[in-house]
Design a protein around this motif. Sequence first.
Motif, short mmCIF file in Angstrom:
data_model
loop_
_atom_site.label_atom_id
_atom_site.label_comp_id
_atom_site.label_asym_id
_atom_site.label_seq_id
_atom_site.Cartn_x
_atom_site.Cartn_y
_atom_site.Cartn_z
N VAL A 186 -24.77 10.02 12.56
CA VAL A 186 -23.87 8.87 12.39
C VAL A 186 -22.37 9.21 13.05
O VAL A 186 -21.68 8.35 13.76
N VAL A 187 -21.98 10.57 12.78
CA VAL A 187 -20.73 10.90 13.40
C VAL A 187 -20.83 10.90 14.85
O VAL A 187 -19.72 10.32 15.62
N SER A 188 -21.63 11.39 15.57
CA SER A 188 -21.93 11.38 17.00
C SER A 188 -21.79 9.64 17.44
O SER A 188 -21.28 9.66 18.54
N TRP A 189 -22.48 8.92 16.79
CA TRP A 189 -22.26 7.47 17.43
C TRP A 189 -20.81 6.90 17.02
O TRP A 189 -20.40 6.30 18.04
N LEU A 190 -20.30 7.35 15.89
CA LEU A 190 -18.88 6.67 16.02
C LEU A 190 -17.90 7.46 17.17
O LEU A 190 -17.16 6.72 17.64
N HIS A 191 -18.22 8.78 17.38
CA HIS A 191 -17.47 9.36 18.53
C HIS A 191 -17.83 8.29 19.81
O HIS A 191 -16.84 8.23 20.65
N ASP A 192 -19.03 8.19 20.16
CA ASP A 192 -19.21 7.62 21.34
C ASP A 192 -19.13 6.03 21.58
O ASP A 192 -18.97 5.50 22.56
N ASN A 193 -19.25 5.58 20.37
CA ASN A 193 -19.24 4.21 20.55
C ASN A 193 -18.06 3.31 19.92
O ASN A 193 -17.99 1.93 19.71
N ALA A 194 -17.41 4.04 18.76
CA ALA A 194 -16.06 3.46 18.23
C ALA A 194 -14.87 4.02 18.32
O ALA A 194 -13.99 3.66 17.67
N GLY A 195 -14.77 4.99 19.31
CA GLY A 195 -13.63 5.49 19.59
C GLY A 195 -12.95 6.44 18.61
O GLY A 195 -11.88 6.77 18.84
N ILE A 196 -13.67 6.85 17.82
CA ILE A 196 -13.10 7.74 16.69
C ILE A 196 -13.11 9.19 16.83
O ILE A 196 -14.20 9.69 17.20
N SER A 197 -12.07 9.84 16.64
CA SER A 197 -11.70 11.10 17.27
C SER A 197 -12.68 12.26 16.50
O SER A 197 -12.73 11.91 15.12
N ALA A 198 -13.29 13.03 17.09
CA ALA A 198 -14.07 14.13 16.45
C ALA A 198 -12.98 14.90 15.39
O ALA A 198 -13.47 15.34 14.66
N ASN A 199 -11.86 14.84 15.75
CA ASN A 199 -10.75 15.66 14.87
C ASN A 199 -10.63 14.94 13.47
O ASN A 199 -9.95 15.44 12.70
N ASP A 200 -10.79 13.74 13.65
CA ASP A 200 -10.85 12.94 12.23
C ASP A 200 -12.04 12.73 11.54
O ASP A 200 -11.98 11.64 10.50
N THR A 201 -13.13 13.40 11.87
CA THR A 201 -14.49 13.09 11.27
C THR A 201 -14.99 14.03 10.70
O THR A 201 -14.71 15.28 11.26
N LEU A 202 -15.86 14.14 9.60
CA LEU A 202 -16.46 15.31 8.84
C LEU A 202 -17.87 14.74 8.37
O LEU A 202 -17.95 13.73 7.83
N ALA A 203 -18.96 15.51 8.83
CA ALA A 203 -20.23 15.14 8.44
C ALA A 203 -20.52 16.39 7.34
O ALA A 203 -20.42 17.27 7.44
N LYS A 204 -21.19 15.44 6.10
CA LYS A 204 -21.35 16.38 5.11
C LYS A 204 -22.89 16.02 4.64
O LYS A 204 -23.33 14.87 4.78
N GLY A 205 -23.65 16.98 4.42
CA GLY A 205 -25.18 16.53 3.68
C GLY A 205 -25.31 17.07 2.31
O GLY A 205 -24.93 18.17 1.81
N LEU A 206 -25.48 15.83 1.44
CA LEU A 206 -25.29 16.08 0.25
C LEU A 206 -26.85 16.20 -0.50
O LEU A 206 -27.07 16.27 -1.60
N GLY A 207 -27.80 15.99 0.43
CA GLY A 207 -29.28 16.00 -0.02
C GLY A 207 -29.42 15.13 -1.25
O GLY A 207 -29.13 13.98 -1.43
N ASP A 208 -30.02 15.63 -2.15
CA ASP A 208 -30.60 14.67 -3.35
C ASP A 208 -29.55 15.10 -4.69
O ASP A 208 -29.95 14.70 -5.69
#
Length: 437
Positions: free
Chosen positions: A371-393
């Motif tokens: 999802v972060v990659s999609w936001l970078h590529d399609n929504a113009g949101i900078s990689a410096n402003d995003t964070l991906a977290k996996g919380l599992g269950d």
Amino acid sequence: MTTRKTAILRSTLGLALVGAFALTSCATDEQAGFTDDDTTKTDGGKTTPAKQTDGSKNDRSDTTDGDYGDALVAEVDDPVEFAKCEEAEEMHDATVEWLDDVVVEEQRIEAVADQTVEIDGEQVTIPGMPELVIPEIVGQSGCVIEYAAPGGCLPAVEVSGSYVPGYRVPERKLPAVELPDGTVIEEEIQPAMESEPIKQEGKFQEQVCQTEPEAGESDYVAQVIRPHISRPYIMASFSMSSSINRSSEITESGASVPGEVVQTYQVPTITVDSAYVEADYLETYKVDGADHTDYAEDDQVISYTTEGDVLFDSDDHALRSEAEEELKAIADDIALRDDEYTVTVEGHTDDLPTQEYADNTELSEKRAESVVSWLHDNAGISANDTLAKGLGDESPRSSNDSEEGRQENRRVVITVKPVDHKPEIDYKVEGGGAESQ
């Protein structure tokens, strides 16, 4: 454009919806407590310094020079350590507010000087009594904690315990004296005083998360409420000594021995205040242009929650073609913001084991990264402003005991907050202080 409701909607619908929507616990923490295992007393009954003074955690400097000489020194119980408050300060994104302590400054009760009288030509000392020192007494108020929570959840909150130490003030004596002519000056005692320590246990409220909203015509979808918590005040009542009035004496030989009056002293009432954390609300709305995404706003922080089954195939992290519409609607709504912001994308799964990845945490993290990659590529949101977290269950919003519940738990949450956002705990305190009678 996303529809936003006014505060009127909260007041009119909030209470009506309390019973209509389930509150789901997403995490558990031990209740904030206090320990005194590591505290020690120094010689003379002096206590180690307390930690909280003016709303922040500070080491209290010793207010005495430690030289009591021949003084009698009261014993004051050691302060306690609020373990949960200390631990929370080391946690990422936990907010800790230290509450003001109640301080009774050290007291020094003056000594009664010896007297010298002449009896039949002999100089005789009539003993007085030593100085009395009552060291500083600190009623400890502890802290209020707000823990970090996943997007779309109201965080767990906690009020630590509170504590008023006990103390033991020794008795003071004007000793008995037998004079050379046989006259006896009787002993007079100012009795000891004692107060037991008082502890109040802390209060804890688990975080609550928004359950999957039901379909409806209104833009307003649902509401969850995190109940308030309240820690009562505790009070150690004031203690007052008795006075001593030793009458003057005329000895058998006619000599005069002056009397002595010893005034009372007291330890003030010590009240450690109550602490109350307000209830909080999380209202959820539909996102325009998205059939499977809702958003919740709380204190300038917006969390968009999208059903995981819409974004990904089972046990896969590649975005499905259907995901495009949902993510575009979210991106359009984010673009309406006029402030600088950061974006955190959290992946969540149910508790069924994955077959393709090391565990559910890895699967959820890879989904968040997609999802972060999609936001970078399609929504113009900078990689410096995003964070991906996996919380599992680890943060379910429903029970994993049914397929319906597991489906609710499979989700992606995109949280957008201002870059300068600082969480604040909505709490109040009242009733604390030290007061003489």
